[in-house]
Each structure stands twice: as C-alpha cells, then as structure tokens.
Motif scaffolding. Sequence first.
Motif, PDB file in Angstrom:
ATOM      1  N   GLU A 120       0.800  -1.239  -0.028  1.00 50.52           N
ATOM      2  CA  GLU A 120      -0.137  -0.022  -0.141  1.00 50.52           C
ATOM      3  C   GLU A 120       0.722   1.158   0.067  1.00 50.52           C
ATOM      4  O   GLU A 120       2.148   1.036  -0.013  1.00 50.52           O
ATOM      5  CB  GLU A 120      -0.780   0.035   1.226  1.00 50.52           C
ATOM      6  CG  GLU A 120      -1.851  -1.186   0.975  1.00 50.52           C
ATOM      7  CD  GLU A 120      -3.092  -0.899   2.055  1.00 50.52           C
ATOM      8  OE1 GLU A 120      -2.932  -0.987   3.355  1.00 50.52           O
ATOM      9  OE2 GLU A 120      -4.103  -0.877   1.726  1.00 50.52           O
ATOM     10  N   ALA A 121       0.242   2.327   0.180  1.00 51.38           N
ATOM     11  CA  ALA A 121       0.984   3.593  -0.142  1.00 51.38           C
ATOM     12  C   ALA A 121       2.088   3.870   0.945  1.00 51.38           C
ATOM     13  O   ALA A 121       3.201   4.373   0.718  1.00 51.38           O
ATOM     14  CB  ALA A 121      -0.022   4.764  -0.107  1.00 51.38           C
ATOM     15  N   ASP A 122       1.846   3.153   2.028  1.00 44.99           N
ATOM     16  CA  ASP A 122       2.815   3.321   3.347  1.00 44.99           C
ATOM     17  C   ASP A 122       4.121   2.426   3.225  1.00 44.99           C
ATOM     18  O   ASP A 122       4.788   2.191   3.991  1.00 44.99           O
ATOM     19  CB  ASP A 122       2.135   3.410   4.617  1.00 44.99           C
ATOM     20  CG  ASP A 122       1.333   2.143   4.826  1.00 44.99           C
ATOM     21  OD1 ASP A 122       1.309   1.162   3.983  1.00 44.99           O
ATOM     22  OD2 ASP A 122       0.526   1.834   5.965  1.00 44.99           O
ATOM     23  N   GLU A 127      -2.759  -8.707   1.251  1.00 44.64           N
ATOM     24  CA  GLU A 127      -3.379  -9.437   0.176  1.00 44.64           C
ATOM     25  C   GLU A 127      -4.809  -9.226   0.048  1.00 44.64           C
ATOM     26  O   GLU A 127      -5.516  -8.932   1.134  1.00 44.64           O
ATOM     27  CB  GLU A 127      -3.222 -11.033   0.632  1.00 44.64           C
ATOM     28  CG  GLU A 127      -3.778 -11.824  -0.462  1.00 44.64           C
ATOM     29  CD  GLU A 127      -3.699 -13.432  -0.392  1.00 44.64           C
ATOM     30  OE1 GLU A 127      -4.268 -14.157  -1.245  1.00 44.64           O
ATOM     31  OE2 GLU A 127      -2.959 -13.639   0.642  1.00 44.64           O
ATOM     32  N   GLU A 128      -5.268  -8.893  -1.164  1.00 44.59           N
ATOM     33  CA  GLU A 128      -6.625  -8.657  -1.436  1.00 44.59           C
ATOM     34  C   GLU A 128      -7.436  -9.600  -1.801  1.00 44.59           C
ATOM     35  O   GLU A 128      -6.993 -10.576  -2.466  1.00 44.59           O
ATOM     36  CB  GLU A 128      -6.588  -7.508  -2.759  1.00 44.59           C
ATOM     37  CG  GLU A 128      -8.106  -7.140  -3.075  1.00 44.59           C
ATOM     38  CD  GLU A 128      -8.082  -6.159  -3.992  1.00 44.59           C
ATOM     39  OE1 GLU A 128      -9.245  -5.926  -4.700  1.00 44.59           O
ATOM     40  OE2 GLU A 128      -7.017  -5.264  -4.244  1.00 44.59           O
ATOM     41  N   THR A 129      -8.669  -9.711  -1.208  1.00 42.31           N
ATOM     42  CA  THR A 129      -9.409 -11.075  -1.535  1.00 42.31           C
ATOM     43  C   THR A 129     -10.499 -10.552  -2.806  1.00 42.31           C
ATOM     44  O   THR A 129     -10.900  -9.501  -2.761  1.00 42.31           O
ATOM     45  CB  THR A 129     -10.286 -11.369  -0.479  1.00 42.31           C
ATOM     46  OG1 THR A 129     -10.818 -10.214   0.369  1.00 42.31           O
ATOM     47  CG2 THR A 129      -9.325 -12.069   0.546  1.00 42.31           C
ATOM     48  N   GLY A 130     -10.666 -11.466  -3.553  1.00 43.04           N
ATOM     49  CA  GLY A 130     -11.435 -11.286  -4.872  1.00 43.04           C
ATOM     50  C   GLY A 130     -12.673 -11.155  -4.515  1.00 43.04           C
ATOM     51  O   GLY A 130     -13.299 -11.541  -3.370  1.00 43.04           O
ATOM     52  N   PRO A 142      -3.910  -7.531   6.008  1.00 44.41           N
ATOM     53  CA  PRO A 142      -2.534  -7.095   6.146  1.00 44.41           C
ATOM     54  C   PRO A 142      -1.585  -8.164   6.299  1.00 44.41           C
ATOM     55  O   PRO A 142      -1.934  -9.127   7.092  1.00 44.41           O
ATOM     56  CB  PRO A 142      -2.398  -6.288   7.551  1.00 44.41           C
ATOM     57  CG  PRO A 142      -3.723  -5.857   7.695  1.00 44.41           C
ATOM     58  CD  PRO A 142      -4.562  -6.763   7.034  1.00 44.41           C
ATOM     59  N   LEU A 143      -0.392  -8.217   5.909  1.00 47.79           N
ATOM     60  CA  LEU A 143       0.355  -9.472   5.700  1.00 47.79           C
ATOM     61  C   LEU A 143       1.479  -9.227   6.783  1.00 47.79           C
ATOM     62  O   LEU A 143       2.176  -8.138   7.087  1.00 47.79           O
ATOM     63  CB  LEU A 143       1.220  -9.636   4.361  1.00 47.79           C
ATOM     64  CG  LEU A 143       0.482  -9.814   3.187  1.00 47.79           C
ATOM     65  CD1 LEU A 143       1.190 -10.281   1.885  1.00 47.79           C
ATOM     66  CD2 LEU A 143      -0.659 -11.122   3.520  1.00 47.79           C
ATOM     67  N   ALA A 144       1.970 -10.224   7.402  1.00 45.34           N
ATOM     68  CA  ALA A 144       2.957 -10.252   8.552  1.00 45.34           C
ATOM     69  C   ALA A 144       3.860 -11.815   8.330  1.00 45.34           C
ATOM     70  O   ALA A 144       3.126 -12.819   8.286  1.00 45.34           O
ATOM     71  CB  ALA A 144       2.539 -10.030   9.964  1.00 45.34           C
ATOM     72  N   VAL A 145       5.010 -11.661   8.432  1.00 44.48           N
ATOM     73  CA  VAL A 145       5.778 -12.888   8.309  1.00 44.48           C
ATOM     74  C   VAL A 145       5.507 -13.699   9.843  1.00 44.48           C
ATOM     75  O   VAL A 145       5.107 -12.956  10.598  1.00 44.48           O
ATOM     76  CB  VAL A 145       7.246 -12.546   8.206  1.00 44.48           C
ATOM     77  CG1 VAL A 145       7.366 -11.995   6.891  1.00 44.48           C
ATOM     78  CG2 VAL A 145       7.668 -11.594   9.536  1.00 44.48           C
ATOM     79  N   ARG A 217       9.305  -7.478   2.060  1.00 43.74           N
ATOM     80  CA  ARG A 217       9.777  -6.341   2.927  1.00 43.74           C
ATOM     81  C   ARG A 217       8.689  -5.741   3.607  1.00 43.74           C
ATOM     82  O   ARG A 217       8.762  -5.362   4.745  1.00 43.74           O
ATOM     83  CB  ARG A 217      10.736  -5.384   2.413  1.00 43.74           C
ATOM     84  CG  ARG A 217      11.985  -6.283   1.579  1.00 43.74           C
ATOM     85  CD  ARG A 217      12.892  -5.037   1.114  1.00 43.74           C
ATOM     86  NE  ARG A 217      13.846  -5.410   0.290  1.00 43.74           N
ATOM     87  CZ  ARG A 217      15.013  -5.330   0.113  1.00 43.74           C
ATOM     88  NH1 ARG A 217      15.573  -4.037   0.649  1.00 43.74           N
ATOM     89  NH2 ARG A 217      16.018  -5.840  -0.570  1.00 43.74           N
ATOM     90  N   GLY A 218       7.589  -5.417   2.841  1.00 40.11           N
ATOM     91  CA  GLY A 218       6.282  -4.780   3.545  1.00 40.11           C
ATOM     92  C   GLY A 218       5.743  -5.541   4.802  1.00 40.11           C
ATOM     93  O   GLY A 218       4.944  -5.215   5.251  1.00 40.11           O
TER      94      GLY A 218
END
Length: 260
Positions: A120-122, A127-130, A142-145, A217-218
């Motif tokens: 995203e911009a920041d 991950e977007e769901t269809g 939001p993704l997080a490792v 990285r994000g």
Amino acid sequence: MRRLALEAGDKIMAVYEGPEFDVKSKSDASPVTEADEAADAIISAGLRAAYPDVVLITEEQADSHDLTASTFLIVDPLDGTKEFVQRRGDFTVNIAYVENGVPVRGVVYAPAKGRLFYTEADGRAVEETGPFAKEAPGAVTPLAVSTPDNGALMVVASKSHRDAATDAYIARYAVKDMTSAGSSLKFCLVATGEADLYPRLGRTMEWDTAAGDAVLRGAGGHVVRFDDHFPLTYGKPGWDNPFFIAYAPGVRLHKEPAGA
C-alpha cells in the motif's frame, strides 16, 4: 500498478484458457508466449503514461536491459512462463518500483490462483481478496511474516529450478514441511507466514524478484545475498541477481558450507 497487473492478468488468462498457443524461444533459450508479449504491452503503456520520467525496465524489451538506473520501474509481465506453458497455474504478473536500489513498492498477481499481493502507499504489504475490481481495491488482509520455530521450519523452494545444491542447503535446517511453488509466489508465501524460508541457489534477474521482494519487505521479511547475508540490492549491472535467501526474521541462517 495494481490495475495494470489485473488488466495484464485478464489477457494472460484469455490465452491460458484458450486453444493451443505458440511457444517461442528467446536468445537465452527461455520460453516466451503471446501472453508474455500482450501483458508486457499493457503494462508498459500504462506505466509510461503514468510515470513518463521514470526509467522502465521490462524483461520482454531487450533494449531496456542496456539502461542503468538506481531508481526505476521494473516489470516481469509473466513470471513463470514454464508453469504457464505446462498449465500448472503458478505464474505471476510482477510490477515493482525501486528507489535508490531498494524495492519499495510491488504488485504480485497470480491470476490462475486468484491471489493478489501488493504494497500500500505506506509500504505495508497486503493480500486483497477477490473478486478484483479494476476501479478500486477490495477487502485486504495485512501481511506479516511468521515467528519461525528453528526446530520446525516451513520451507518453500522453486518448482522448476530445484537442484542438488538447494537441497543440500535446505538439509542444514530442521524442516517441518517443505513446499514447492513457481515464480514470485515464493516470496509471497513467506510474506503471509505460510513459509519461513526461501533459498534460491540459481540464476534470477531483478525483474523476477523485485515485486515479491517489495511485498516481503512490506510484511517484515528480509532478502539477503546468499554469500554474505547483506541485503539484496537492485540496479545492478546487467540486472542479474546473485544467489539469495528470503526469510522471516528469527530464522537462524546458515552460512554456505566451506568449500561450497
């Protein structure tokens, strides 16, 4: 970038789901199809219109490979052409923006799998769901490792490019589960926490990795050179990557064995 990836994905799927398509060989013997070329035309036109002053590097335009830049857009319109040709579904559209050698924005779209990842911009990864509307983003997660367990790691490796050296390196870890995936999806599986570690001991180009690298990285992950564990940088001469390791922080990385 998101919209262009979706538009390119539509074109790719029209070829993928259609009758037989021609497969040509490029100068390096890698395959290319009409889907690669059509997707590249869509993405390149859109990016040049939106960002006329930013250098554009794309796999399918050999003239762009002679350019040099540290800040640029970089595209692989169909990453995983071998997976596409064999109709295995593990292919992606990759679009990234690199700033001073660091991939800070990226979109990875796997149209056959219905998975869409981007920053995203920041700079944070989602991950977007269809279903995916081109006009506006839908619901995102939001993704997080992961928080890895070094006694039971989840490892992802290449589907089409596994070799003995990769297997030997992976064998140095305590692995709970191992999965294979094609294209830049491997970065995204680390970004979502579905995998902890992705080592790549093989040739890749910057357009293969920049978008997935930005997404990882994000999500809090790292991508480092295999030899010295320094961060992987972009804008290198010839756009070649060294061997690398993508991973979730907390994985205790092994150095390559002596004499390797």
